[in-house]
Design a protein around this motif. Structure first.
Motif, PDB file in Angstrom:
ATOM      1  N   GLU A   1      -4.633  11.817   8.225  1.00  9.67           N
ATOM      2  CA  GLU A   1      -4.741  12.047   6.781  1.00  9.67           C
ATOM      3  C   GLU A   1      -3.358  12.110   6.145  1.00  9.67           C
ATOM      4  N   HIS A   2      -2.423  12.729   6.854  1.00  8.28           N
ATOM      5  CA  HIS A   2      -1.056  12.818   6.343  1.00  8.28           C
ATOM      6  C   HIS A   2      -0.409  11.435   6.287  1.00  8.28           C
ATOM      7  N   VAL A   3      -0.627  10.625   7.302  1.00 10.18           N
ATOM      8  CA  VAL A   3      -0.083   9.271   7.311  1.00 10.18           C
ATOM      9  C   VAL A   3      -0.672   8.456   6.159  1.00 10.18           C
ATOM     10  N   LEU A   4      -1.966   8.564   5.955  1.00  9.80           N
ATOM     11  CA  LEU A   4      -2.619   7.838   4.868  1.00  9.80           C
ATOM     12  C   LEU A   4      -2.043   8.253   3.516  1.00  9.80           C
ATOM     13  N   GLU A   5      -1.788   9.537   3.347  1.00  7.41           N
ATOM     14  CA  GLU A   5      -1.213  10.018   2.096  1.00  7.41           C
ATOM     15  C   GLU A   5       0.209   9.504   1.910  1.00  7.41           C
ATOM     16  N   ARG A   6       0.964   9.389   2.992  1.00  9.30           N
ATOM     17  CA  ARG A   6       2.317   8.846   2.885  1.00  9.30           C
ATOM     18  C   ARG A   6       2.285   7.381   2.453  1.00  9.30           C
ATOM     19  N   VAL A   7       1.342   6.612   3.006  1.00 13.02           N
ATOM     20  CA  VAL A   7       1.200   5.215   2.597  1.00 13.02           C
ATOM     21  C   VAL A   7       0.854   5.139   1.114  1.00 13.02           C
ATOM     22  N   ARG A   8      -0.120   5.941   0.697  1.00  8.20           N
ATOM     23  CA  ARG A   8      -0.533   5.946  -0.711  1.00  8.20           C
ATOM     24  C   ARG A   8       0.643   6.306  -1.621  1.00  8.20           C
ATOM     25  N   ALA A   9       1.399   7.340  -1.253  1.00  8.19           N
ATOM     26  CA  ALA A   9       2.512   7.789  -2.074  1.00  8.19           C
ATOM     27  C   ALA A   9       3.592   6.711  -2.196  1.00  8.19           C
TER      28      ALA A   9
ATOM     29  N   THR B   1      -3.830 -14.610  -4.982  1.00 11.65           N
ATOM     30  CA  THR B   1      -4.688 -15.468  -4.177  1.00 11.65           C
ATOM     31  C   THR B   1      -5.220 -14.696  -2.977  1.00 11.65           C
ATOM     32  N   PRO B   2      -6.348 -15.136  -2.396  1.00  9.86           N
ATOM     33  CA  PRO B   2      -6.847 -14.483  -1.184  1.00  9.86           C
ATOM     34  C   PRO B   2      -5.824 -14.483  -0.052  1.00  9.86           C
ATOM     35  N   ALA B   3      -5.039 -15.547   0.050  1.00 11.45           N
ATOM     36  CA  ALA B   3      -4.018 -15.598   1.106  1.00 11.45           C
ATOM     37  C   ALA B   3      -2.960 -14.519   0.870  1.00 11.45           C
ATOM     38  N   ALA B   4      -2.578 -14.325  -0.388  1.00 13.73           N
ATOM     39  CA  ALA B   4      -1.585 -13.297  -0.708  1.00 13.73           C
ATOM     40  C   ALA B   4      -2.151 -11.904  -0.468  1.00 13.73           C
ATOM     41  N   ALA B   5      -3.435 -11.723  -0.766  1.00 12.48           N
ATOM     42  CA  ALA B   5      -4.076 -10.426  -0.516  1.00 12.48           C
ATOM     43  C   ALA B   5      -4.121 -10.130   0.976  1.00 12.48           C
ATOM     44  N   LYS B   6      -4.383 -11.161   1.763  1.00 13.72           N
ATOM     45  CA  LYS B   6      -4.425 -10.982   3.220  1.00 13.72           C
ATOM     46  C   LYS B   6      -3.047 -10.619   3.756  1.00 13.72           C
ATOM     47  N   GLN B   7      -2.012 -11.233   3.220  1.00 13.07           N
ATOM     48  CA  GLN B   7      -0.648 -10.921   3.645  1.00 13.07           C
ATOM     49  C   GLN B   7      -0.271  -9.503   3.234  1.00 13.07           C
ATOM     50  N   ALA B   8      -0.677  -9.088   2.037  1.00 16.64           N
ATOM     51  CA  ALA B   8      -0.392  -7.738   1.575  1.00 16.64           C
ATOM     52  C   ALA B   8      -1.102  -6.710   2.450  1.00 16.64           C
ATOM     53  N   ALA B   9      -2.324  -7.018   2.857  1.00 10.02           N
ATOM     54  CA  ALA B   9      -3.070  -6.109   3.734  1.00 10.02           C
ATOM     55  C   ALA B   9      -2.393  -6.007   5.097  1.00 10.02           C
ATOM     56  N   TYR B  10      -1.872  -7.109   5.599  1.00  9.02           N
ATOM     57  CA  TYR B  10      -1.148  -7.104   6.871  1.00  9.02           C
ATOM     58  C   TYR B  10       0.078  -6.197   6.788  1.00  9.02           C
ATOM     59  N   ARG B  11       0.848  -6.333   5.696  1.00 12.16           N
ATOM     60  CA  ARG B  11       2.034  -5.492   5.535  1.00 12.16           C
ATOM     61  C   ARG B  11       1.648  -4.018   5.423  1.00 12.16           C
ATOM     62  N   LEU B  12       0.529  -3.740   4.765  1.00 10.11           N
ATOM     63  CA  LEU B  12       0.076  -2.366   4.611  1.00 10.11           C
ATOM     64  C   LEU B  12      -0.320  -1.770   5.962  1.00 10.11           C
ATOM     65  N   ARG B  13      -1.028  -2.551   6.781  1.00 11.70           N
ATOM     66  CA  ARG B  13      -1.414  -2.079   8.118  1.00 11.70           C
ATOM     67  C   ARG B  13      -0.176  -1.831   8.979  1.00 11.70           C
ATOM     68  N   LYS B  14       0.796  -2.724   8.866  1.00 13.02           N
ATOM     69  CA  LYS B  14       2.024  -2.570   9.653  1.00 13.02           C
ATOM     70  C   LYS B  14       2.747  -1.287   9.269  1.00 13.02           C
ATOM     71  N   ARG B  15       2.832  -1.010   7.965  1.00  9.16           N
ATOM     72  CA  ARG B  15       3.506   0.205   7.529  1.00  9.16           C
ATOM     73  C   ARG B  15       2.737   1.446   7.968  1.00  9.16           C
ATOM     74  N   TYR B  16       1.423   1.395   7.907  1.00  8.28           N
ATOM     75  CA  TYR B  16       0.581   2.508   8.354  1.00  8.28           C
ATOM     76  C   TYR B  16       0.851   2.824   9.823  1.00  8.28           C
ATOM     77  N   ARG B  17       0.938   1.804  10.634  1.00  5.88           N
ATOM     78  CA  ARG B  17       1.197   2.002  12.061  1.00  5.88           C
ATOM     79  C   ARG B  17       2.603   2.535  12.295  1.00  5.88           C
ATOM     80  N   GLN B  18       3.559   2.054  11.528  1.00  9.32           N
ATOM     81  CA  GLN B  18       4.926   2.575  11.646  1.00  9.32           C
ATOM     82  C   GLN B  18       4.965   4.069  11.331  1.00  9.32           C
TER      83      GLN B  18
END
Length: 263
Positions: A172-180, A217-234
């Protein structure tokens, strides 16, 4: 949204992130000086750096300890007083100086310290009442009690429930950091429309719908989601690293945490 752990296949390499860089100044080029390792190294109740670091960790991870106490103590007021008294004792007594440096996981230390406190120290702490003058952390115990009442009523040992709530609190703390971070970058809409894929399931995101909402575009949204997942894992790795004493323990601790969610 339920809080899920990142994929276990991600975790290799060193821990990134701005906070890590800041904490690593004392050891350039090496493993970050995490909050827990600061506490372990100092181990003194009058050390201001150690006190601040320990206080920050306790304020983040108090709820799993409260859950443990509540499973042991039926009376709500007594459980809240015991939890507050425990943290006051921990911050004032220098108990960290006696921590086993060979087993430098913060959650293991906290649970052991709490067990010992409940068994041996509570009768000495009766003078601690609500509104007392002793050191206290910013613990919203009433909110914690409301949250506890939503816990499943199935047979689960206090220890097992503590482990599970430790993991969910961290996530939950990690998710909040991503959101912030996204709010600070003016991209809160990205978080709202792409957060469902943060646990590593890219197929959970409707990229057509997200793209339309975000004006891309859907391709750009997919790339943005990838970057978001990567940051979440970091950030997940970074948060875990804050609670162990050295780099060699990070991957092992991550494995334990992910295994807890599968049990």
């Amino acid at each position: 949204m339920s809080v899920s752990a990142p994929s276990a296949t991600y975790y290799n390499g060193r821990m990134p992130g701005k906070e890590t860089h800041r904490l690593n100044n004392a050891n350039p080029g090496g493993f970050a000086t995490t909050q827990w390792s600061i506490v372990l190294t100092a181990g003194k109740p009058n050390d201001s750096d150690a006190q601040v670091a320990l206080g920050q960790l306790c304020e983040l991870y108090w709820y799993p300890l409260y859950v443990y106490v509540r499973r042991k103590v039926e009376n709500v007021d007594d459980a809240q007083d015991m939890t507050q008294a425990f943290f006051a004792h921990l911050l004032e007594s220098g108990a960290v100086a006696r921590a086993d440096r060979c087993r430098g996981r913060f959650r293991a230390f906290l649970l052991t310290a709490l067990r010992n406190f409940l068994a041996n120290q509570w009768h000495k702490e009766q003078a601690l009442k609500r509104g007392g003058q002793r050191l206290k952390l910013s613990l919203d115990l009433d909110a914690g009690e409301s949250k506890f009442r939503l816990e499943p009523s199935h047979e689960c040992t206090p220890e097992k429930l503590f482990e599970r709530r430790w993991v969910t609190t961290l996530l939950e703390h990690v998710l909040e950091r991503v959101r912030a971070e996204l709010v600070d970058a003016g991209k809160q809409d990205h978080f709202e429309h792409l957060k469902v894929g943060l646990a590593g399931d890219s197929e959970a995101v409707d990229y057509q719908k997200a793209a339309a909402a975000l004006g891309m575009t859907p391709a750009a949204a997919k790339q943005a989601a990838y970057r978001l997942r990567k940051r979440y894992r970091q950030l997940f790795r970074e948060e875990v690293a804050r609670t162990v004493a050295d780099e060699a323990e990070v991957d092992e601790e991550i494995g334990r945490l992910l295994a807890t969610l599968r049990e």
